[in-house]
Motif scaffolding. Structure first.
Motif, PDB file in Angstrom:
ATOM      1  N   HIS A   1       0.797  -1.222   0.000  1.00  0.00           N
ATOM      2  CA  HIS A   1       0.000   0.000   0.000  1.00  0.00           C
ATOM      3  C   HIS A   1       0.831   1.274   0.000  1.00  0.00           C
ATOM      4  O   HIS A   1       0.327   2.345  -0.319  1.00  0.00           O
ATOM      5  CB  HIS A   1      -0.937   0.011   1.212  1.00  0.00           C
ATOM      6  CG  HIS A   1      -1.720  -1.251   1.336  1.00  0.00           C
ATOM      7  ND1 HIS A   1      -2.699  -1.618   0.437  1.00  0.00           N
ATOM      8  CD2 HIS A   1      -1.653  -2.254   2.240  1.00  0.00           C
ATOM      9  CE1 HIS A   1      -3.209  -2.780   0.791  1.00  0.00           C
ATOM     10  NE2 HIS A   1      -2.589  -3.188   1.871  1.00  0.00           N
ATOM     11  N   SER A   2       2.094   1.144   0.389  1.00  0.00           N
ATOM     12  CA  SER A   2       2.954   2.323   0.481  1.00  0.00           C
ATOM     13  C   SER A   2       4.402   1.862   0.534  1.00  0.00           C
ATOM     14  O   SER A   2       4.682   0.658   0.662  1.00  0.00           O
ATOM     15  CB  SER A   2       2.628   3.123   1.745  1.00  0.00           C
ATOM     16  OG  SER A   2       2.939   2.354   2.897  1.00  0.00           O
TER      17      SER A   2
ATOM     18  N   HIS B   1       4.905   0.167   3.860  1.00  0.00           N
ATOM     19  CA  HIS B   1       4.375  -1.197   3.868  1.00  0.00           C
ATOM     20  C   HIS B   1       5.302  -2.127   3.079  1.00  0.00           C
ATOM     21  O   HIS B   1       5.602  -3.239   3.519  1.00  0.00           O
ATOM     22  CB  HIS B   1       2.956  -1.219   3.287  1.00  0.00           C
ATOM     23  CG  HIS B   1       2.333  -2.571   3.283  1.00  0.00           C
ATOM     24  ND1 HIS B   1       1.658  -3.061   2.204  1.00  0.00           N
ATOM     25  CD2 HIS B   1       2.280  -3.540   4.234  1.00  0.00           C
ATOM     26  CE1 HIS B   1       1.216  -4.278   2.473  1.00  0.00           C
ATOM     27  NE2 HIS B   1       1.586  -4.583   3.703  1.00  0.00           N
TER      28      HIS B   1
END
Length: 136
Positions: A69-70, A73
């Motif tokens: 997600h990022s 992450h």
């Protein structure tokens, strides 16, 4: 074993072979560039790092189809992947050092590394499936 499982196994094996080639090639290049004290350990660290990154990227996208997600992450997932890799790296290095000690040639050292990587990648698949790329 159904067709999709066979396809996944073949894909995983292909990626393991590709990462193994990257690992051994990186070791060989490193050994060529530096043949001083501790050159084997240095080349093994370098090769392991290259192989690890290649395998992570391929496994995440094509084997486990895992989306992060990022950047944070992705870093967490990679850290977990790295932690699971410590055990399997010990297998790989044991074989490579063992073959180097017994046969005392670069080719046999690499053969030991390849065998160790094969065993390690089998173990790593199950560790990654259970602990790293799990569906939450």
């Amino acid at each position: 074993m159904n067709i999709s499982s066979l396809k996944l196994a073949m894909l995983y094996a292909g990626f393991a072979i590709l990462a193994t080639i990257c690992n051994i090639l990186a070791q060989d290049i490193c050994s060529y560039l530096y043949d001083g004290r501790f050159y084997i350990i240095i080349s093994m660290f370098f090769g392991t790092g290259i192989g690890l990154v290649v395998k992570y990227l391929l496994d995440k996208k094509y084997i486990f189809k895992y989306k992060t997600h990022s950047l944070k992450h992705d870093s967490q997932v990679f850290t977990l992947y790295l932690m699971m890799g410590i055990f399997t790296t010990l297998i790989f290095w044991s074989f490579e050092f063992g073959f180097h000690y017994v046969f005392e040639t670069r080719k046999m050292r690499y053969l030991g590394g390849i065998l160790g990587l094969m065993i390690g990648y089998i173990c790593k698949y199950y560790l990654d499936k259970r602990y790293v790329f799990r569906k939450v």
